[in-house]
Design a protein around this motif. Structure first.
Motif, PDB file in Angstrom:
ATOM      1  N   GLN A 295       0.836  -1.198   0.000  1.00 24.94           N
ATOM      2  CA  GLN A 295       0.000   0.000   0.000  1.00 24.94           C
ATOM      3  C   GLN A 295       0.866   1.242   0.000  1.00 24.94           C
ATOM      4  O   GLN A 295       1.890   1.306   0.684  1.00 24.94           O
ATOM      5  CB  GLN A 295      -0.908  -0.005   1.229  1.00 24.94           C
ATOM      6  CG  GLN A 295      -1.862   1.180   1.304  1.00 24.94           C
ATOM      7  CD  GLN A 295      -2.779   1.109   2.511  1.00 24.94           C
ATOM      8  OE1 GLN A 295      -2.828   0.094   3.209  1.00 24.94           O
ATOM      9  NE2 GLN A 295      -3.529   2.177   2.753  1.00 24.94           N
ATOM     10  N   ASP A 296       0.440   2.228  -0.773  1.00 26.00           N
ATOM     11  CA  ASP A 296       1.112   3.528  -0.795  1.00 26.00           C
ATOM     12  C   ASP A 296       0.398   4.441   0.190  1.00 26.00           C
ATOM     13  O   ASP A 296      -0.760   4.812  -0.014  1.00 26.00           O
ATOM     14  CB  ASP A 296       1.072   4.105  -2.207  1.00 26.00           C
ATOM     15  CG  ASP A 296       1.806   5.448  -2.309  1.00 26.00           C
ATOM     16  OD1 ASP A 296       2.230   5.976  -1.266  1.00 26.00           O
ATOM     17  OD2 ASP A 296       1.937   5.955  -3.432  1.00 26.00           O
ATOM     18  N   PHE A 297       1.071   4.810   1.272  1.00 24.80           N
ATOM     19  CA  PHE A 297       0.454   5.621   2.321  1.00 24.80           C
ATOM     20  C   PHE A 297       0.639   7.114   2.079  1.00 24.80           C
ATOM     21  O   PHE A 297       0.211   7.925   2.891  1.00 24.80           O
ATOM     22  CB  PHE A 297       1.027   5.241   3.682  1.00 24.80           C
ATOM     23  CG  PHE A 297       0.625   3.862   4.131  1.00 24.80           C
ATOM     24  CD1 PHE A 297      -0.585   3.642   4.764  1.00 24.80           C
ATOM     25  CD2 PHE A 297       1.456   2.775   3.893  1.00 24.80           C
ATOM     26  CE1 PHE A 297      -0.954   2.370   5.181  1.00 24.80           C
ATOM     27  CE2 PHE A 297       1.096   1.500   4.302  1.00 24.80           C
ATOM     28  CZ  PHE A 297      -0.116   1.283   4.941  1.00 24.80           C
ATOM     29  N   GLY A 298       1.328   7.481   0.997  1.00 23.65           N
ATOM     30  CA  GLY A 298       1.381   8.877   0.592  1.00 23.65           C
ATOM     31  C   GLY A 298       2.557   9.678   1.089  1.00 23.65           C
ATOM     32  O   GLY A 298       2.750  10.814   0.655  1.00 23.65           O
ATOM     33  N   SER A 299       3.374   9.148   1.975  1.00 22.12           N
ATOM     34  CA  SER A 299       4.539   9.891   2.467  1.00 22.12           C
ATOM     35  C   SER A 299       5.805   9.406   1.772  1.00 22.12           C
ATOM     36  O   SER A 299       5.812   8.375   1.108  1.00 22.12           O
ATOM     37  CB  SER A 299       4.688   9.732   3.985  1.00 22.12           C
ATOM     38  OG  SER A 299       3.600  10.298   4.674  1.00 22.12           O
ATOM     39  N   SER A 300       6.846  10.156   1.938  1.00 17.40           N
ATOM     40  CA  SER A 300       8.172   9.754   1.443  1.00 17.40           C
ATOM     41  C   SER A 300       9.153   9.960   2.592  1.00 17.40           C
ATOM     42  O   SER A 300       9.523  11.099   2.902  1.00 17.40           O
ATOM     43  CB  SER A 300       8.586  10.585   0.228  1.00 17.40           C
ATOM     44  OG  SER A 300       7.736  10.338  -0.867  1.00 17.40           O
ATOM     45  N   PHE A 400       5.079  10.323  11.689  1.00 17.23           N
ATOM     46  CA  PHE A 400       4.170  11.239  12.357  1.00 17.23           C
ATOM     47  C   PHE A 400       2.739  11.058  11.846  1.00 17.23           C
ATOM     48  O   PHE A 400       2.512  10.705  10.682  1.00 17.23           O
ATOM     49  CB  PHE A 400       4.609  12.690  12.136  1.00 17.23           C
ATOM     50  CG  PHE A 400       5.993  12.983  12.641  1.00 17.23           C
ATOM     51  CD1 PHE A 400       6.197  13.333  13.961  1.00 17.23           C
ATOM     52  CD2 PHE A 400       7.097  12.889  11.793  1.00 17.23           C
ATOM     53  CE1 PHE A 400       7.477  13.599  14.427  1.00 17.23           C
ATOM     54  CE2 PHE A 400       8.368  13.148  12.250  1.00 17.23           C
ATOM     55  CZ  PHE A 400       8.568  13.503  13.581  1.00 17.23           C
ATOM     56  N   ASN A 401       1.816  11.323  12.738  1.00 21.03           N
ATOM     57  CA  ASN A 401       0.410  11.408  12.364  1.00 21.03           C
ATOM     58  C   ASN A 401       0.154  12.771  11.735  1.00 21.03           C
ATOM     59  O   ASN A 401       0.969  13.696  11.861  1.00 21.03           O
ATOM     60  CB  ASN A 401      -0.479  11.224  13.598  1.00 21.03           C
ATOM     61  CG  ASN A 401      -0.354   9.830  14.190  1.00 21.03           C
ATOM     62  OD1 ASN A 401      -0.400   8.838  13.459  1.00 21.03           O
ATOM     63  ND2 ASN A 401      -0.190   9.754  15.508  1.00 21.03           N
ATOM     64  N   PRO A 402      -1.003  12.934  11.065  1.00 18.81           N
ATOM     65  CA  PRO A 402      -1.313  14.248  10.457  1.00 18.81           C
ATOM     66  C   PRO A 402      -1.299  15.395  11.454  1.00 18.81           C
ATOM     67  O   PRO A 402      -1.005  16.536  11.079  1.00 18.81           O
ATOM     68  CB  PRO A 402      -2.709  14.026   9.869  1.00 18.81           C
ATOM     69  CG  PRO A 402      -2.754  12.560   9.568  1.00 18.81           C
ATOM     70  CD  PRO A 402      -1.992  11.910  10.673  1.00 18.81           C
ATOM     71  N   ASP A 403      -1.593  15.117  12.740  1.00 14.14           N
ATOM     72  CA  ASP A 403      -1.605  16.193  13.730  1.00 14.14           C
ATOM     73  C   ASP A 403      -0.224  16.479  14.311  1.00 14.14           C
ATOM     74  O   ASP A 403      -0.069  17.298  15.224  1.00 14.14           O
ATOM     75  CB  ASP A 403      -2.588  15.864  14.855  1.00 14.14           C
ATOM     76  CG  ASP A 403      -2.206  14.600  15.618  1.00 14.14           C
ATOM     77  OD1 ASP A 403      -1.186  13.954  15.251  1.00 14.14           O
ATOM     78  OD2 ASP A 403      -2.923  14.237  16.572  1.00 14.14           O
TER      79      ASP A 403
END
Length: 1004
Positions: A295-300, A400-403
């Protein structure tokens, strides 16, 4: 009436009665000629002349022959280089010593120091080495001994004293399995593995302290390191010397004006090698192409790089003070060292103080030496791990989480969060004190007493914040802080009195006899406790009782204490005939509390001899040979390095049960079988060697051949029940052996006024065999070592059968893949079959497993080039290991698309055919051969014309600059090559680094 005997130089003696008349006549006495028959004799008064003989560095020289050329009487200097001889002031004294130019001078009034210069036909430098309970000229040593001085030390900024001699001693392997981690030690092995379960570490003797602590040594305080390589040299230390003896001598005070020496270096490290895993974009591309199902979780995220301390900066500062007279002198040093690792939260700060005082009195008959040293170490133990986890995570995840809070999951650990939310430290103090007194009772007879105390005390602390991952995910006390604290104290005491007699007979027979007693006592104790459920983070580990787990019986606590005693009597005889024929015989009888009642004591004999062939008349005219010595020796040593109380019945807890009174109480029972026959592992070793200098001293070297056998190996075997209570017994059964060749050569290629080029080469080869592991009572046909770990539960990689070499990889032989990517392996008949059809038995008569490699390097070598041009010097040092194999466990686990995280880039090239589960086979065995450009040092020595500064030397060093190898895993230099479990690459290796050092040495 009192009689006075005057010494007379002629053919007769005259006894003068000390009546008043003669007493008055004695004032202003002049020689008187008496007629005796047809002969005349001059009555002359002689007195005892004393002095000290040193080399050009001021080091006392024991064993120097001092001869009165007028009377013919000769004596030799004692262990402190001091001589006493009867002579008239006008008599001529001759000072002779192998390797030094003979020096003649008038006897005078005595009380002076004689400095001997090197002989023109000797080596460029005559070396005095430590041989255990004394020193000798290296040319007079009859056993295999290597000496390394400061001029040969590595200049890479040592983390451990042994870093200074890595690659410098043939047959001595020093491996940094934890790389440049400042809180790690080194793996050390001399001439192969000598044990399976006992101590594999050499005995370290520091300024006479047996079992000295290396933490007390800083590189600028070390005068020399001597390695006793064979049994003949090491036998004087008995059961603690099975793995060899390394004697470290620190710098001492010397006669002279007050001096100040400051030395310093700074070091910067850079990441040298990183395994090639997919980048975030490459990972996305493989997902898009369908090569991996992730799965691509969108971060690098570069997880690995976030653990790297790019701002690392290490420094070392040492100030030494020295000076004094010939009666009292001193040396003191203060050291500060701040070592920072390439990993974040990974470093240590050291503070070391060392003091040496020497004093001579009682008309130079008493010499005392005092050494004091202490080291304070504050170590950050938190970082330095987690690299495997970070390399193999899905790189499209984030820490990190989005927050902005740290992201946690149950499948992996957030290593970056751990560095911010946890602490793990060690506060350690190590101290030593030793005193030695040498008393010359009569000429040649010296009584010595040595006593030492060594204390190592440390406190460990650990805390995890309430918000830390470990606290958040704990199911018993979620979001409750965790704290732990531990203490450890070890103390070692030694007392070793000796008596030594040295005498020269007829000017040719030099005899030295040494006898002594040794007492050593070791005691250690430890305590640890941990608690959970802290409701705040105010106290960390400083208030353990506040955690909630304690009240519910879920906290932990443990303590321990044990000791052992070792006593011994020992003796040694050294004989030299005319400096041509040399012999040494020694015996040590030693007892240890660790052994069974039937075998408390053991004897450790040794004998060696040498023939200085170059002193023979038939070689006098062979001009290209400057010196040639042939030597041979035999010696026995033992191994007592295992757990205390191993021979005794010990009790252990059996669990808590309800007693008749209704209480739950702990029960106890025997948890170890007694073995009253437990005894030393015993090594017997034969060594034959030669030492030579040739071509006007331009070529020098040593060659050694050795064969050693260790019998009565200790291990745990299955025991019958009854009569034994437990199912296993620690006992002596097996045998291990090694044989090899060691070569060390030095060549002065160019020697000119403004330019010189010197070349040093060391090389060794070794064969290590497990001869047997069974006897009539216990049968073990093989042992397995080297856990593979990781995915697949693949067991051990190394199987060592009786009668075969150590380090052998036994496994499946790769035969290819099926069309759909499934493994095929050869069976014992050479047929390609599927994995399910393979016979995995360890019985060599039926198994399909085969020998697929050997992890023990067959050859070790190093090459050192020293160039000097005017005030510049350049050192280029290379070393390597050859003809050995490594199991690439990183490829085994992470070049297989079965893995759910990040993968090696080679998964889709070299390993692209795999479409099956994890398998251990020769498919992942690679050659580990490498050559490393390990050090390049450029220095400049300033010629100063000032009375305030007598030395200024600056240097710049690059370390680990290049590695030539075909191995595709981690740096092969950091992979274990010692012991019984070599050659298995660690997937979580500490990063390989390239470092640059700038240093300065200043003398005032």
């Amino acid at each position: 009436m009192k009689n006075t005997l005057l010494k007379i130089t002629a053919l007769s003696a005259v006894v003068l009665l000390s009546d008043p008349a003669l007493a008055n006549a004695a004032v202003g006495f002049k020689p008187t000629l008496y007629k005796v028959g047809n002969n005349a004799a001059a009555v002359n008064i002689q007195k005892e002349i004393t002095g000290t003989v040193v080399d050009d560095k001021g080091t006392p020289l024991p064993g120097v022959t001092v001869k009165n050329l007028s009377s013919g009487k000769a004596v030799v200097t004692d262990v402190n280089g001091i001589f006493r001889i009867d002579a008239n002031a006008d008599d001529t004294l001759s000072f002779t010593f192998i390797g030094f130019a003979t020096q003649n001078q008038k006897a005078g009034q005595g009380g002076y120091t004689v400095k001997l210069g090197l002989a023109s036909t000797s080596l460029d430098e005559v070396t005095v080495v430590s041989v255990g309970y004394g020193t000798k000229n290296l040319k007079e040593v009859t056993s295999a001994t290597s000496h390394v001085g400061p001029e040969d030390f590595r200049q890479t900024g040592s983390r451990n004293p042994l870093d200074l001699i890595q690659g410098k001693v043939a047959g001595l392997q020093i491996t940094r399995t934890s790389g440049s981690n400042p809180n790690s030690g080194v793996a050390v092995q001399l001439r192969g593995a000598v044990t399976v379960t006992g101590s594999a570490s050499p005995l370290y003797v520091i300024d006479g302290i047996p079992g000295g602590n290396l933490d007390l040594l800083q590189q600028d305080d070390i005068e020399s390191i001597d390695v006793l390589k064979d049994g003949a040299g090491a036998a004087i230390y008995g059961s603690t010397a099975n793995a060899g003896v390394i004697i470290i001598t620190t710098k001492k005070g010397r006669k002279g004006p007050p001096q100040f020496n400051y030395s310093s270096y700074i070091r910067k490290e850079y990441l040298n090698q990183r395994l090639k895993f997919l980048t975030p974009q490459q990972f996305r591309d493989r997902i898009a192409s369908g090569d991996i199902r992730q799965q691509d979780f969108g971060s690098s995220t570069n997880f690995y790089d976030q653990l790297i301390n790019h701002d690392n900066f290490s420094q070392n500062h040492n100030l030494a003070l020295s000076g004094g007279s010939d009666k009292t002198n001193y040396r003191a040093s203060i050291n500060y060292r701040d070592l920072q690792g390439i990993a974040k939260e990974n470093g240590r700060k050291d503070y070391t103080v060392r003091l040496n005082i020497n004093q001579t009195g009682l008309n130079d008959r008493l010499k005392m030496q005092v050494n004091l040293a202490t080291n304070l170490n504050n170590a950050n133990l938190l970082g330095g791990e987690g690299f495997e986890s970070e390399l193999t995570k899905n790189p499209t995840l984030s820490n990190f989480n989005p927050d902005g809070t740290y992201r946690f999951d149950l499948t992996s650990r957030n290593e970056l969060a751990r560095l911010a939310q946890e602490t793990n430290y060690r506060k350690q103090q190590t101290s030593s004190a030793d005193v030695k007194a040498d008393l010359t009772i009569i000429d040649g007879l010296t009584l010595s007493a040595f006593g030492s105390a060594l204390r190592d005390n440390r406190v460990d602390g650990q805390y995890i914040l309430k918000a830390g991952e470990n606290s958040v995910e704990n199911t018993d006390f979620p979001r409750g802080g965790y704290a732990a604290r531990g203490t450890f104290l070890s103390q070692d005491y030694a007392f070793e009195p000796t008596i030594q007699y040295n005498r020269l007979f007829q000017g040719k027979h030099n005899v030295t006899v040494l006898g002594g007693y040794s007492y050593r006592y070791h005691i250690e104790e430890g305590f640890s406790a941990s608690n959970r459920g802290f409701i705040n983070d105010l106290f960390h580990e400083d208030n353990l009782g506040q955690g909630s787990a304690l009240g519910l019986g879920k906290a932990s606590m443990s303590s321990n204490k044990n000791d052992n005693t070792l006593v011994a009597l020992f003796g040694r005889l050294n004989y030299s005939f005319n400096g041509k024929y040399l012999a040494t015989v020694s015996i040590r009888r030693e007892g240890s509390s660790r052994f069974g009642n039937n075998n408390k004591f053991g004897n450790f004999p040794a004998a060696s001899a040498a023939w200085v062939v170059s002193e023979e008349d038939f070689l006098k005219n062979v001009t290209f040979i400057n010196s040639l010595k042939i030597r041979g020796g035999y010696g026995e040593t033992g191994n007592s390095g295992f757990a205390n109380n191993a021979s005794r019945v010990t009790l252990g807890g059996g669990g808590r049960y309800i007693y008749p009174d209704g209480q739950y109480l702990e029960t106890y029972g025997p948890n170890r079988n007694p073995n009253p026959n437990l005894r030393f592992e015993r090594k017997r070793e034969v060594n034959i060697g030669t030492e030579f200098t040739m071509f006007n001293n331009r070529l020098s070297g040593t060659i050694d051949l050795f064969n050693r056998t260790v019998k009565d190996l200790l291990d745990t075997y299955t025991s019958p029940q009854p009569p034994y209570v437990q199912s296993n017994l620690y006992t002596n059964v097996g045998q291990i052996s090694s044989k090899g060749i060691e070569v060390a050569l030095s060549y002065a290629a160019i020697k000119k006024k403004d330019f010189s080029w010197d070349v040093d080469v060391t090389a060794s080869t070794l064969k290590n065999t497990l001869d047997s592991y069974s006897n009539d009572e216990y049968k073990v046909l093989y042992k397995t070592f080297g856990g593979i770990g990781g995915a697949g539960d693949l067991g051990d990689a190394i199987t060592t059968y009786e009668g075969r070499s150590l380090g052998e990889f036994w496994g499946k032989r790769f035969a290819g893949f099926t069309a759909d990517g499934k493994w095929l392996f050869y069976n014992r008949n050479g047929e390609a079959i599927s994995n399910t059809q393979i016979n995995n038995s360890k019985d060599r008569n039926v198994t399909d497993l085969a020998l697929i490699g050997n992890a023990v390097p067959k050859y070790y070598a190093s090459l050192n080039n020293n160039f000097r041009y005017k005030n510049f010097n350049l050192r280029i040092f290379l070393r390597g290991k050859f003809d050995f194999d490594i199991l690439n466990t990183t490829a085994l686990s992470y070049a297989n698309r079965t893995w759910s995280g990040n993968l090696l880039q080679s998964t889709f090239t070299k390993y692209a055919q795999i479409n099956d589960t994890y398998q251990y086979s020769n498919y992942y065995i690679e050659s580990g051969t490498y050559v490393k450009l390990d050090e390049v040092t450029l220095g400049y020595n300033f010629k100063l014309k000032t009375k305030y500064m007598n030395r200024l030397y600056i240097y710049f060093t690059g370390q680990n600059l290049a590695t030539i190898t075909g191995y595709t895993g981690s740096d092969p230099d950091y992979i274990q090559d010692t012991g019984t479990s070599p050659g298995v690459d660690s997937r979580s290796a500490y990063p390989s680094t390239r470092s640059f050092v700038f240093g300065v040495n200043v003398g005032f």
